[in-house]
Structure formats: C-alpha cells, structure tokens
Design a protein around this motif. Structure first.
Motif, PDB file in Angstrom:
ATOM      1  N   LEU A  91    -137.684 -25.425 -61.856  1.00  0.00           N
ATOM      2  CA  LEU A  91    -136.262 -25.600 -61.654  1.00  0.00           C
ATOM      3  C   LEU A  91    -135.784 -27.021 -62.078  1.00  0.00           C
ATOM      4  CD1 LEU A  91    -134.025 -24.184 -60.230  1.00  0.00           C
ATOM      5  CD2 LEU A  91    -135.038 -24.666 -58.076  1.00  0.00           C
ATOM      6  N   ILE A  92    -136.362 -27.870 -61.413  1.00  0.00           N
ATOM      7  CA  ILE A  92    -135.867 -29.234 -61.681  1.00  0.00           C
ATOM      8  C   ILE A  92    -135.609 -29.672 -63.190  1.00  0.00           C
ATOM      9  CG2 ILE A  92    -136.417 -31.586 -61.406  1.00  0.00           C
ATOM     10  CD1 ILE A  92    -137.244 -31.098 -58.583  1.00  0.00           C
ATOM     11  N   PRO A  93    -136.680 -29.527 -63.924  1.00  0.00           N
ATOM     12  CA  PRO A  93    -136.417 -29.682 -65.535  1.00  0.00           C
ATOM     13  C   PRO A  93    -135.343 -28.985 -66.240  1.00  0.00           C
ATOM     14  CG  PRO A  93    -138.750 -29.750 -65.162  1.00  0.00           C
ATOM     15  CD  PRO A  93    -138.139 -29.218 -63.726  1.00  0.00           C
ATOM     16  N   LYS A  94    -135.314 -27.729 -65.619  1.00  0.00           N
ATOM     17  CA  LYS A  94    -134.251 -26.742 -65.994  1.00  0.00           C
ATOM     18  C   LYS A  94    -132.806 -27.188 -65.753  1.00  0.00           C
ATOM     19  CE  LYS A  94    -132.739 -21.940 -66.109  1.00  0.00           C
ATOM     20  NZ  LYS A  94    -133.266 -20.565 -65.600  1.00  0.00           N
ATOM     21  N   GLU A  95    -132.749 -27.859 -64.495  1.00  0.00           N
ATOM     22  CA  GLU A  95    -131.323 -28.206 -63.953  1.00  0.00           C
ATOM     23  C   GLU A  95    -131.110 -29.550 -63.760  1.00  0.00           C
ATOM     24  OE1 GLU A  95    -128.764 -25.931 -63.026  1.00  0.00           O
ATOM     25  OE2 GLU A  95    -130.049 -24.328 -63.723  1.00  0.00           O
ATOM     26  N   LYS A  96    -132.007 -30.257 -64.696  1.00  0.00           N
ATOM     27  CA  LYS A  96    -131.944 -31.657 -64.674  1.00  0.00           C
ATOM     28  C   LYS A  96    -130.556 -32.399 -64.799  1.00  0.00           C
ATOM     29  CE  LYS A  96    -134.052 -35.845 -66.620  1.00  0.00           C
ATOM     30  NZ  LYS A  96    -135.448 -36.315 -67.637  1.00  0.00           N
ATOM     31  N   ARG A 144    -127.545 -31.029 -64.355  1.00  0.00           N
ATOM     32  CA  ARG A 144    -126.617 -30.540 -63.034  1.00  0.00           C
ATOM     33  C   ARG A 144    -127.026 -31.461 -61.807  1.00  0.00           C
ATOM     34  NH1 ARG A 144    -126.620 -27.982 -58.546  1.00  0.00           N
ATOM     35  NH2 ARG A 144    -128.777 -27.168 -59.202  1.00  0.00           N
ATOM     36  N   ILE A 145    -128.246 -31.624 -61.956  1.00  0.00           N
ATOM     37  CA  ILE A 145    -128.869 -32.534 -60.666  1.00  0.00           C
ATOM     38  C   ILE A 145    -128.706 -33.974 -60.702  1.00  0.00           C
ATOM     39  CG2 ILE A 145    -131.126 -33.031 -59.436  1.00  0.00           C
ATOM     40  CD1 ILE A 145    -132.026 -30.389 -60.069  1.00  0.00           C
ATOM     41  N   ALA A 146    -128.737 -34.556 -61.855  1.00  0.00           N
ATOM     42  CA  ALA A 146    -128.723 -36.059 -62.060  1.00  0.00           C
ATOM     43  C   ALA A 146    -126.845 -36.145 -61.692  1.00  0.00           C
ATOM     44  CB  ALA A 146    -128.596 -36.243 -63.484  1.00  0.00           C
ATOM     45  N   LYS A 147    -126.087 -35.211 -62.435  1.00  0.00           N
ATOM     46  CA  LYS A 147    -124.494 -35.560 -62.021  1.00  0.00           C
ATOM     47  C   LYS A 147    -124.302 -35.536 -60.781  1.00  0.00           C
ATOM     48  CE  LYS A 147    -120.264 -33.928 -63.748  1.00  0.00           C
ATOM     49  NZ  LYS A 147    -119.797 -35.125 -64.313  1.00  0.00           N
ATOM     50  N   LYS A 148    -124.804 -34.510 -59.966  1.00  0.00           N
ATOM     51  CA  LYS A 148    -124.770 -34.210 -58.461  1.00  0.00           C
ATOM     52  C   LYS A 148    -125.331 -35.486 -57.783  1.00  0.00           C
ATOM     53  CE  LYS A 148    -122.833 -31.519 -55.635  1.00  0.00           C
ATOM     54  NZ  LYS A 148    -121.296 -31.206 -55.567  1.00  0.00           N
ATOM     55  N   ILE A 190    -123.980 -44.440 -63.605  1.00  0.00           N
ATOM     56  CA  ILE A 190    -125.209 -45.228 -63.682  1.00  0.00           C
ATOM     57  C   ILE A 190    -126.368 -44.558 -63.387  1.00  0.00           C
ATOM     58  CG2 ILE A 190    -126.434 -47.431 -63.230  1.00  0.00           C
ATOM     59  CD1 ILE A 190    -123.849 -48.883 -63.113  1.00  0.00           C
ATOM     60  N   VAL A 191    -126.292 -43.880 -62.094  1.00  0.00           N
ATOM     61  CA  VAL A 191    -127.147 -43.320 -61.549  1.00  0.00           C
ATOM     62  C   VAL A 191    -127.743 -41.866 -62.436  1.00  0.00           C
ATOM     63  CG1 VAL A 191    -127.781 -41.958 -59.732  1.00  0.00           C
ATOM     64  CG2 VAL A 191    -126.587 -44.024 -59.139  1.00  0.00           C
ATOM     65  N   GLU A 192    -126.392 -41.283 -62.918  1.00  0.00           N
ATOM     66  CA  GLU A 192    -126.682 -40.142 -63.731  1.00  0.00           C
ATOM     67  C   GLU A 192    -127.485 -40.536 -64.874  1.00  0.00           C
ATOM     68  OE1 GLU A 192    -124.125 -36.843 -66.228  1.00  0.00           O
ATOM     69  OE2 GLU A 192    -123.081 -38.081 -64.675  1.00  0.00           O
ATOM     70  N   GLU A 193    -127.015 -41.356 -65.546  1.00  0.00           N
ATOM     71  CA  GLU A 193    -127.753 -41.997 -66.810  1.00  0.00           C
ATOM     72  C   GLU A 193    -129.225 -42.413 -66.603  1.00  0.00           C
ATOM     73  OE1 GLU A 193    -125.589 -44.977 -68.916  1.00  0.00           O
ATOM     74  OE2 GLU A 193    -124.668 -43.436 -70.240  1.00  0.00           O
ATOM     75  N   ARG A 194    -129.181 -43.157 -65.555  1.00  0.00           N
ATOM     76  CA  ARG A 194    -130.715 -43.411 -65.249  1.00  0.00           C
ATOM     77  C   ARG A 194    -131.555 -42.341 -64.885  1.00  0.00           C
ATOM     78  NH1 ARG A 194    -134.175 -46.947 -66.371  1.00  0.00           N
ATOM     79  NH2 ARG A 194    -135.574 -47.837 -64.706  1.00  0.00           N
ATOM     80  N   ILE A 195    -131.130 -41.251 -64.065  1.00  0.00           N
ATOM     81  CA  ILE A 195    -131.895 -40.035 -63.921  1.00  0.00           C
ATOM     82  C   ILE A 195    -132.112 -39.155 -65.344  1.00  0.00           C
ATOM     83  CG2 ILE A 195    -132.051 -37.691 -63.092  1.00  0.00           C
ATOM     84  CD1 ILE A 195    -130.449 -38.945 -60.497  1.00  0.00           C
ATOM     85  N   GLU A 244    -138.502 -39.506 -67.384  1.00  0.00           N
ATOM     86  CA  GLU A 244    -139.398 -38.555 -67.953  1.00  0.00           C
ATOM     87  C   GLU A 244    -139.379 -37.772 -66.678  1.00  0.00           C
ATOM     88  OE1 GLU A 244    -140.489 -37.640 -71.029  1.00  0.00           O
ATOM     89  OE2 GLU A 244    -139.660 -39.611 -71.952  1.00  0.00           O
ATOM     90  N   THR A 245    -139.880 -36.248 -67.164  1.00  0.00           N
ATOM     91  CA  THR A 245    -139.995 -35.275 -66.035  1.00  0.00           C
ATOM     92  C   THR A 245    -141.208 -35.488 -65.032  1.00  0.00           C
ATOM     93  OG1 THR A 245    -139.243 -33.608 -67.455  1.00  0.00           O
ATOM     94  CG2 THR A 245    -140.254 -32.885 -65.338  1.00  0.00           C
ATOM     95  N   ASP A 246    -142.135 -36.064 -65.565  1.00  0.00           N
ATOM     96  CA  ASP A 246    -143.349 -36.489 -64.874  1.00  0.00           C
ATOM     97  C   ASP A 246    -143.058 -37.519 -63.934  1.00  0.00           C
ATOM     98  OD1 ASP A 246    -145.020 -34.724 -65.856  1.00  0.00           O
ATOM     99  OD2 ASP A 246    -145.887 -36.176 -67.521  1.00  0.00           O
ATOM    100  N   TYR A 247    -142.217 -38.625 -64.471  1.00  0.00           N
ATOM    101  CA  TYR A 247    -141.914 -39.708 -63.747  1.00  0.00           C
ATOM    102  C   TYR A 247    -140.949 -39.214 -62.488  1.00  0.00           C
ATOM    103  CZ  TYR A 247    -140.291 -44.577 -62.407  1.00  0.00           C
ATOM    104  OH  TYR A 247    -140.147 -45.674 -61.690  1.00  0.00           O
ATOM    105  N   THR A 248    -139.925 -38.280 -62.774  1.00  0.00           N
ATOM    106  CA  THR A 248    -139.193 -38.043 -61.956  1.00  0.00           C
ATOM    107  C   THR A 248    -139.832 -37.193 -60.677  1.00  0.00           C
ATOM    108  OG1 THR A 248    -137.389 -37.493 -63.603  1.00  0.00           O
ATOM    109  CG2 THR A 248    -137.193 -36.320 -61.429  1.00  0.00           C
ATOM    110  N   GLU A 249    -141.018 -36.401 -61.066  1.00  0.00           N
ATOM    111  CA  GLU A 249    -141.724 -35.538 -60.089  1.00  0.00           C
ATOM    112  C   GLU A 249    -142.661 -36.585 -59.427  1.00  0.00           C
ATOM    113  OE1 GLU A 249    -145.540 -32.647 -60.437  1.00  0.00           O
ATOM    114  OE2 GLU A 249    -144.644 -33.123 -61.952  1.00  0.00           O
TER     115      GLU A 249
END
Length: 496
Positions: free
Chosen positions: A48-53, A55-59, A450-455, A459-464
């Motif tokens: 779910l998170i990789p798929k909606e990355k 949208r989640i980053a923007k939000k 800045i937050v959106e671009e950073r997210i 990498e997905t592993d790092y986000t996890e």
C-alpha cells in the motif's frame, strides 16, 4: 466436551487473528514492486505505501508545512533567544578572527571571488562613481557645495583690513604670475568698458570717507610719494615718453619754430628739481597739496565717461599687457616692493574697515557674483566628461589603497564599543527581517515541497525502516492484539 476440544477454536482464532494482522502490516510495505504470474498482476502488489507513495509524500508535506513547520512556528524558532545568542556569539567570533587576520582585503577577496574579483571591484568603482556624480549633479547639492566653498571666503572677507598679511600676499612671484596677470587684465578691460559708459560722477561712486582717506594718505605720504614719482620719472622709457609729450605741447601751443629754441632735457631736469624742492619746502608742499586736493575735487565732480574720453585708454589687450608689464616690473623691484608694503600696511592699520567693505565699495554685488561664479564653474565641470573620469580615478585609487591594508588594521580601528553596536545592529536587523519578511521566507523555503521531495527520494526499504523505528512497538502491539481478539472470538463457537 473435553478440554482439548474446548481450546481448539480459541487457539485457531488467536493464530488467525495474529497472522492476519501481521500480514496486513507487512502488506503496507511489501512487496515493494508489482508482481505478475503468467503475465497477470498479483492482487495487492505492490504494498500500500509503495503504491501510494506520491500521494502520501504530498499529504505528509502539506501536513508538516501547515501544522508542524508553519510560518508562525518558523518565526518563533528563528527568533528564539538561543538562536539570537548563537548569532551574537558567531559575530563576536568573526570579529576575533578578523582582528587577528594579517591578510589584506585583496587576498581575502581573491579567495572568495576568484576570477570574478576584478570585475566585481570594477563594478563597485563604477557604481560609486555614478552615485557620487549623480549626487553632485543635483541642483540642491550644487547649492550646498557652493555655500560650503563660500563659507571660508566670507570669513576672509569679514576680516579687518589691518589683519591682512600684506607682506605674505604682495610678493614678486605673485605679482609676476600668469594667474594674477590675467586676472588684472580681465579686470582692467571690464573696468575700461564700464568707465567708457559710466554716466555717474566719481563722487557718486566713491564714498566721501574714501576721498578723505585718499587726501590724508597723499598728505601723510607726500614725501614718499614724491620720491616714488621721481624714481619713476627717472626711468628711461618714462623720460622719453614725458619729453615727447612736452615737445608736443610746445608745438601745439607755440608752433614748430619754437622747438628750435627748446631743450627738452633741461626743462625735464628743472621740472624734477622743482618737484624735489617742493617736497622739502613746507610752504610749497602745502600749496601743491592744496592744488592736488582741488584737482581731486574737480575730477570727482565730472562724469566718469568724460574723463574716459579725454584719457586715451588702451584699446587692445596687447597694449594693456604692455603697460601692465612695465608697472609690474617697476613694483617688483625689492626696494619699491618693500616701500609699497610698508605704505599699505601703515594705511590699513589706521582704518576700521573690513575687506568686504572695501570690495563692495567698488563692486557692490561681489558676494552674489562670487556665489554665481562658483556655481557656474561647478556646473561647467559637471557637464564635462572629465569630472566623472576624475571621480572614477579617485575612487579606484582609494579602493586599491584600502585593499592593500591588512584586515586586522581595519577591525582594530572599529573599537570595542562600535563592535558591540554592530552586533546589536546585526541582531536587530535579523529579527526585523525574519518578522517582517516571514511570508516571503516561508514561501521561499516551501517546507511542503521540501518534505515531499525528500520522501520521494527515499528508497522503500529506508521508508519502511523510518516508519518502523517510530511505530514498531505499536505495530507489534496491534499484531498481538489481533491474536488476543482471535483467541477471545474463538470461544464463541464453543459457547454456542
């Protein structure tokens, strides 16, 4: 029902509840990419998170920018006392470093600007030159500069004549100089033009007190003036001129025949002896002085232009220069010059007059004229391109000289008190900029972006790992809670 049958349903519910929660949490992150079997997409891939990355980053960016790092929060953080103290400490350390830096400004600018140093300095020079040139071209500034120049001139003009150091001013070099010569010639030509058109009498122009002074001076200095007159009349070119005039008078009144019986040299010599004897004889001197005073009274009551018509004034500049050269030659002789100084000095010591009073008697509007001359001279200078070149050259030299001075010398000149004032000013304007320009600063920083671009860069592993490092305990609690709820729910089939 035995106990094993009683526990099978709760245990099964517990395992199912634990597994489903664990799987759901895992499916938030995994798989990281879409999976396909026989070309068909496997459901629930990617996680779910990789798929909606996106949208989640923007939000998340919008949430952080709006609620966590808002404009108010940024201003509050940037003007916090700890930040201000750190800024003061940084400024103090900078002054300390500069105070002990023996490098020149030129060296430091070379390190900072590199190949752009020369072009930057040229730009500064041109900017300063243009600024100064534009300022001095302003009419109000021109008036102020003119008034500034006139101030010391007025101070000199208001001095008493007896305070003027005549002995320092009247020097042979000064009298023989081209500047004085050209000025005198110009004044003579201007005076000649005015005299030839002047309808007033001399008594209307010259104050009565002046005429009294002139008569007193002639009386007091009569012997000395006679000596000067005789010395002047003994000059060969003067003798020749006067003798020629004498012969012309005799010819005009008695005819050419009379010239055969006249010896001009003897007449001239007798005239000189008579003048000398008259100067020594008190009775004759008084008679001569009486005649001179009568002549002065007669002269001053005639219109000036009539005297100009009777006297053959020089018509050309060359004639004026020739006469002036002879006069200067006579008065620049050491003996004559010293007599002239002594006479002027003694005369001025008896007068309670200012320089301005003397000058305005001849030229009433001298102060206004001088103001106008200076103003016009400055305007003419500004209209020429040379003045800008001179300003630019001056600034270039000063900047070059300043760049060669070590930084430590500049900073040491500042002093401790001024250093503290600079620190206070830095903090003051820092707070002013932060508070007054907070909207521009927030827009410039653009925290949500800045937050959106950073997210998005993670990498997905790092986000996890980031998310798990924050909520790992809570996610585990949810997993175990699923097992507990499954165990409790597993009792319901047994009970019913």
């Amino acid at each position: 029902m035995n106990i094993s049958e009683f526990l099978i349903s709760p245990i099964a519910g517990s395992v199912i509840g634990y597994f489903t929660n664990w799987l759901a949490i895992k499916m938030l992150f995994r798989p990281h990419e879409e999976k396909r079997i026989f070309g068909m997409k496997v459901p629930f891939t990617p996680g779910l998170i990789p798929k909606e990355k996106n949208r989640i980053a923007k939000k998340v960016g919008e949430t952080v920018g709006k609620h966590l790092l808002s404009e108010e929060a940024l201003v509050k953080a940037l003007v916090d006392e700890k930040v201000l103290e750190s800024l003061r400490s940084i400024t103090a350390n900078a002054f300390y470093s500069l105070r002990n830096n023996e490098e020149s400004l030129d060296t430091i600018l070379t390190e900072i600007l590199g190949d752009h140093k020369n072009s930057t300095i040229d730009s500064i020079e041109n900017t300063l030159s243009q600024f100064i040139f534009s300022k001095i071209s302003d009419q109000q500034v021109l008036d102020e500069i003119t008034s500034l120049i006139m101030h010391p001139i007025k101070s000199i003009l208001t001095r008493k004549v007896e305070d003027i150091p005549v002995e320092n001013i009247i020097q042979s070099d000064f009298l023989q100089g081209d500047t004085f010569r050209q000025w005198i010639i110009g004044e003579i030509i201007e005076l000649k033009d005015r005299i030839q058109n002047e309808e007033r009498t001399m008594s209307e122009i010259i104050p009565d007190s002046w005429m009294i002074y002139v008569k007193e001076v002639i009386r007091d200095y009569f012997p000395g003036l006679v000596t000067l007159l005789i010395d002047y009349m003994n000059k060969p070119f003067i003798q020749q001129k006067l003798k020629q005039i004498l012969l012309e008078l005799i010819q005009a009144n008695l005819g050419k025949l009379a010239l055969m019986f006249v010896d001009a040299d003897k007449i001239y010599d007798k005239t000189l002896r008579y003048i000398e004897e008259s100067a020594q004889n008190e009775e004759k001197r008084e008679e001569i002085l009486k005649q001179i005073n009568s002549f002065i009274d007669y002269v001053v009551e005639k219109p000036v232009k009539e005297w100009a018509d009777k006297i053959q004034l020089a018509h050309h500049t060359s004639e004026i220069e020739d006469i002036l050269n002879k006069v200067i030659l006579y008065f620049t002789k050491e003996e004559t010059l010293e007599k002239l100084k002594a006479m002027i000095k003694e005369y001025m010591s008896k007068q309670d007059l200012t320089v301005l009073t003397l000058i305005t008697a001849i030229k009433p509007n001298i102060v206004q004229d001088m103001h106008q001359w200076i103003r016009e001279y400055l305007e003419n200078l500004i209209q020429k391109n040379e003045i800008f070149k001179k300003i630019n050259l001056f600034i270039s030299k000063e900047i070059k000289r300043s760049l060669e001075v070590p930084v430590s010398r500049w900073v040491k000149r500042i002093g401790k008190s001024l250093e503290e004032k600079i620190q206070d000013a830095v903090i003051k304007y820092y707070k002013l900029i932060i508070t007054s320009k907070s909207s521009e600063i927030a827009a410039l920083l653009d925290i949500p972006h800045i937050v959106e671009e950073r997210i998005m860069d993670f990498e997905t592993d790092y986000t996890e790992q980031i998310i798990l490092s924050v909520v790992d305990r809570e996610l585990k609690a949810i997993t175990w809670l699923g097992g507990l709820l499954g165990f409790i729910i597993g009792f319901f089939p047994v009970l019913f």
